[in-house]
Structures are given as C-alpha cells and as structure tokens.
Scaffold this motif. Structure first.
Motif, mmCIF file in Angstrom:
data_model
loop_
_atom_site.group_PDB
_atom_site.id
_atom_site.type_symbol
_atom_site.label_atom_id
_atom_site.label_comp_id
_atom_site.label_asym_id
_atom_site.label_seq_id
_atom_site.Cartn_x
_atom_site.Cartn_y
_atom_site.Cartn_z
ATOM 1 N N GLU A 1 0.832 -1.192 0.000
ATOM 2 C CA GLU A 1 0.000 0.000 0.000
ATOM 3 C C GLU A 1 0.871 1.248 0.000
ATOM 4 N N GLY A 2 0.357 2.315 -0.593
ATOM 5 C CA GLY A 2 1.084 3.571 -0.606
ATOM 6 C C GLY A 2 1.141 4.208 0.772
ATOM 7 N N GLN A 3 2.317 4.710 1.142
ATOM 8 C CA GLN A 3 2.503 5.469 2.375
ATOM 9 C C GLN A 3 2.591 6.942 1.975
ATOM 10 N N TYR A 4 1.654 7.773 2.447
ATOM 11 C CA TYR A 4 1.545 9.148 1.966
ATOM 12 C C TYR A 4 2.304 10.129 2.851
ATOM 13 N N SER A 5 2.894 11.139 2.221
ATOM 14 C CA SER A 5 3.640 12.148 2.963
ATOM 15 C C SER A 5 3.776 13.406 2.116
ATOM 16 N N THR A 6 3.904 14.542 2.797
ATOM 17 C CA THR A 6 4.230 15.786 2.091
ATOM 18 C C THR A 6 5.729 15.913 1.880
ATOM 19 N N VAL A 7 6.505 15.070 2.548
ATOM 20 C CA VAL A 7 7.958 15.106 2.375
ATOM 21 C C VAL A 7 8.289 14.717 0.937
ATOM 22 N N GLY A 8 9.055 15.553 0.277
ATOM 23 C CA GLY A 8 9.390 15.310 -1.122
ATOM 24 C C GLY A 8 8.652 16.235 -2.067
ATOM 25 N N LEU A 9 7.622 16.932 -1.569
ATOM 26 C CA LEU A 9 6.913 17.907 -2.379
ATOM 27 C C LEU A 9 7.495 19.291 -2.149
ATOM 28 N N SER A 10 7.343 20.174 -3.139
ATOM 29 C CA SER A 10 7.792 21.549 -2.960
ATOM 30 C C SER A 10 6.854 22.260 -1.992
ATOM 31 N N ALA A 11 7.343 23.300 -1.347
ATOM 32 C CA ALA A 11 6.517 24.051 -0.403
ATOM 33 C C ALA A 11 5.301 24.653 -1.093
ATOM 34 N N GLN A 12 5.450 24.998 -2.369
ATOM 35 C CA GLN A 12 4.341 25.592 -3.092
ATOM 36 C C GLN A 12 3.241 24.574 -3.359
ATOM 37 N N ALA A 13 3.619 23.321 -3.561
ATOM 38 C CA ALA A 13 2.636 22.304 -3.929
ATOM 39 C C ALA A 13 2.016 21.635 -2.724
ATOM 40 N N ALA A 14 2.718 21.648 -1.574
ATOM 41 C CA ALA A 14 2.256 20.900 -0.409
ATOM 42 C C ALA A 14 1.041 21.554 0.228
ATOM 43 N N SER A 15 0.136 20.739 0.710
ATOM 44 C CA SER A 15 -1.055 21.207 1.408
ATOM 45 C C SER A 15 -1.431 20.154 2.433
ATOM 46 N N THR A 16 -1.989 20.594 3.561
ATOM 47 C CA THR A 16 -2.398 19.639 4.592
ATOM 48 C C THR A 16 -3.893 19.423 4.601
ATOM 49 N N ASP A 17 -4.608 19.943 3.615
ATOM 50 C CA ASP A 17 -6.063 19.785 3.575
ATOM 51 C C ASP A 17 -6.418 18.395 3.075
ATOM 52 N N ARG A 18 -6.783 17.512 4.025
ATOM 53 C CA ARG A 18 -7.145 16.142 3.670
ATOM 54 C C ARG A 18 -8.545 15.835 4.183
ATOM 55 N N THR A 19 -9.407 16.850 4.235
ATOM 56 C CA THR A 19 -10.754 16.644 4.758
ATOM 57 C C THR A 19 -11.599 15.879 3.754
ATOM 58 N N PRO A 20 -12.550 15.061 4.251
ATOM 59 C CA PRO A 20 -13.402 14.301 3.336
ATOM 60 C C PRO A 20 -14.175 15.222 2.405
ATOM 61 N N ALA A 21 -14.300 14.799 1.161
ATOM 62 C CA ALA A 21 -15.061 15.567 0.177
ATOM 63 C C ALA A 21 -15.937 14.615 -0.610
ATOM 64 N N ALA A 22 -17.049 15.131 -1.092
ATOM 65 C CA ALA A 22 -17.943 14.304 -1.905
ATOM 66 C C ALA A 22 -17.241 13.947 -3.204
ATOM 67 N N ARG A 23 -17.250 12.666 -3.551
ATOM 68 C CA ARG A 23 -16.590 12.238 -4.771
ATOM 69 C C ARG A 23 -17.565 12.223 -5.927
ATOM 70 N N ALA A 24 -17.065 12.488 -7.102
ATOM 71 C CA ALA A 24 -17.901 12.425 -8.290
ATOM 72 C C ALA A 24 -18.371 10.998 -8.524
ATOM 73 N N ARG A 25 -19.558 10.850 -9.070
ATOM 74 C CA ARG A 25 -20.108 9.533 -9.359
ATOM 75 C C ARG A 25 -19.875 9.195 -10.829
ATOM 76 N N PRO A 26 -19.389 7.994 -11.131
ATOM 77 C CA PRO A 26 -19.064 7.661 -12.515
ATOM 78 C C PRO A 26 -20.264 7.324 -13.378
ATOM 79 N N LEU A 27 -21.443 7.211 -12.785
ATOM 80 C CA LEU A 27 -22.612 6.781 -13.547
ATOM 81 C C LEU A 27 -23.758 7.750 -13.397
#
Length: 303
Positions: free
Chosen positions: A258-284
C-alpha cells in the motif's frame, strides 16, 4: 527515551493507524481480477462488505475495467446490506458476479446517498477484498493478497506523494504497479523507481483514464527498492489510488504494497495539509444492475 515517552509515542502511532482505518461511506478497491496470469496463475477477487448500523444500508458497487475511460455506463449493481450483515461476494468478477472473465480493474463502493441521508456516521460501513490465485503447481489451497478498501478521501491527491517500498523485480519475484482513479478526467501520475541507495533508476509518466484503472509490470531489475508516485497533471481535485503487488514467480504467492503518503518530497508551493473528506464524483448517471446479491446471500461456502 524514557518509558513514559515511549508509551506516549506508541499511543500517537496507534492513534494515527486507527484514524487511517476508521470506517467511512465510500471506498475504492484499487485492484480486482478474474483472469489468467503469468506462470500458470489464475487470479480472482473476493469482496466483503460489513454493515455495523442498526438499519439497512443501500450501496452502489461499480466495476471499472482496466485500460479505458469509465465515464459512461459501467457494470453496476445497487443493493442493501442488512443490519450487522457481513456480505461476502465470492469471486465478484466471476460468473455469479460481474461475469468479467479475462478482465482486471478496480471497484468503487459507496453508500447510496440518493436513497438515505448520510449525515454523521449514519452511512459508514467496512469494505475489504482479497485477490488470490489457485496454486499454479496444481496443489490444493490458494495464495492471496489483501486489498483493503481505501477511504475515498484518503487517496493520492496533489497534497502528498505516495511511497511504495519493498519492491523486488528479478528472476525470483515480479512486481506490478497499478493506479485506480476516482476522477472524471484524465490524470497523469509520475512513478520514480529508486534502488536501495536512493538512486532513481527509472522515471515514467502514466496516463490514468477517467474513473479508470491501469496496471503494469516493472521493466527494471530492483531488489527491495521504492517507488515514489505523485500527480503531475489533472484537475485540482484529482484523486487516485496507487498500489504495488509483489509475486513469487514459482509459487504465485503475492503480497500487496500500500502507498505510504507524505508531504515530504513535495515543494513548499505544492504541499497542502487539507485532507478533509469531500464528496466524490459519481461515474454513472444510469446504473445497470448486472447480478443479484441474493445469489451471494444463499452461498455458505465459496464456489
């Protein structure tokens, strides 16, 4: 480190693990199969859903075939999980399920919020899968790998990078990498394969179709290496689910990475800590019922 400090540190680690595995109302199963493989393997997927609620929970299950855009109608079934029911969909892509022999893909499963109010934890349930092969040497028994459901909002987005360690691809083992998408647009992910010294020995971009799934075999020899996966192009809210599978070439025994997620390795401009749940688009827009869940409820053993 003192004993007290060590206990506190362990509690923090366990709290983080618990948070990552909390129940939710929408999951991606990043890989599923009903297909022959290399060296005599034959891969199948069992999907298990558990409803901890005191009420029946209406859900939608989509199968997203590999290598194609799935923005139109895809194989889908709507059903209810009974209160406290453990619903086992044995060989979910098999003849009693989506009847998708020779195919691979991903599964999306979520509470049908068009049929039930999903405030708070009212729609939370558990999703778990196992993909396995019959013994390629003809013996009894199976070799399998777990693919737990990934909470839809905890996939790989632009805020983090995914690291997949312990990858081995040589004469004894083979490694497959894959990415599933819960995004209604094309997404480009970059994969950087590193050896044990941290040297990038291969870098390649992969295009993931809308609501799509791709999987490929490593074409570089590596023992115990790590793949770094991140999004380089796609919509701002793109969400994908990378994984790796390492398979013993002789026995077909497999393990999921499984993927282990981290902001380490991203640029400061690209990094964000917003990981709040969001409604996902439905494919059908118009689901197609492909099989009867009642047939699975009648099963007491795998067929």
């Amino acid at each position: 480190m003192t004993r007290t400090t060590g206990v506190i540190a362990m509690m923090v680690v366990l709290a983080g693990i618990g948070e990552a595995r909390e129940l939710t109302s929408a999951y991606a199963i990043p890989a599923a199969a009903n297909t022959p493989g290399r060296n005599g393997t034959d891969w199948h997927t069992d999907l298990t859903l558990y409803n901890p609620q005191q009420h029946a929970l209406p859900v939608v299950l989509h199968f997203l075939p590999s290598g194609q855009s799935n923005t139109g109608q895809v194989p889908t079934v709507r059903f209810e999980i009974l209160p406290w029911e453990t619903l086992n969909l044995w060989d979910v892509l098999g003849p009693k399920g989506f009847n998708a022999r020779g195919k691979t893909g991903a599964l999306l499963v979520y509470a049908d919020d068009q049929r039930i109010s999903c405030t708070g934890t009212r729609c939370d349930f558990a999703a778990f899968s196992r993909t396995y092969t019959l013994d390629p040497k003809g013996g009894r028994g199976e070799f399998g790998q777990a693919f737990p459901g990934v909470a839809a909002h905890l996939g790989l987005d632009r805020s983090v990078i995914a690291y997949l360690p312990q990858l081995t691809h040589n004469a004894d083992f083979r490694t497959n990498l894959g990415v599933a998408s819960w995004t209604p647009a094309w997404v480009t992910v970059r994969v950087e394969l590193q050896d044990t010294k941290g040297t990038i020995i291969h870098r390649k971009d992969h295009l993931v179709p809308p609501f799509g799934h791709i999987q490929w075999s490593l074409d570089r020899t590596v023992v115990g290496g790590t793949a770094a996966v991140y999004i380089v192009e796609g919509p701002a809210d793109a969400m994908v689910y990378p994984y790796a599978s390492v398979v013993n070439n002789v026995y077909g025994d497999a393990v999921t990475v499984e993927g282990q997620y981290s902001t380490v390795g991203l640029s400061a401009q690209a990094a964000s800590t917003d990981r709040t749940p969001a409604a996902r688009a439905r494919p059908l827009t118009a689901p197609v019922t492909d099989f009867s869940i009642e047939a699975f409820r009648a099963l007491h053993v795998r067929h």
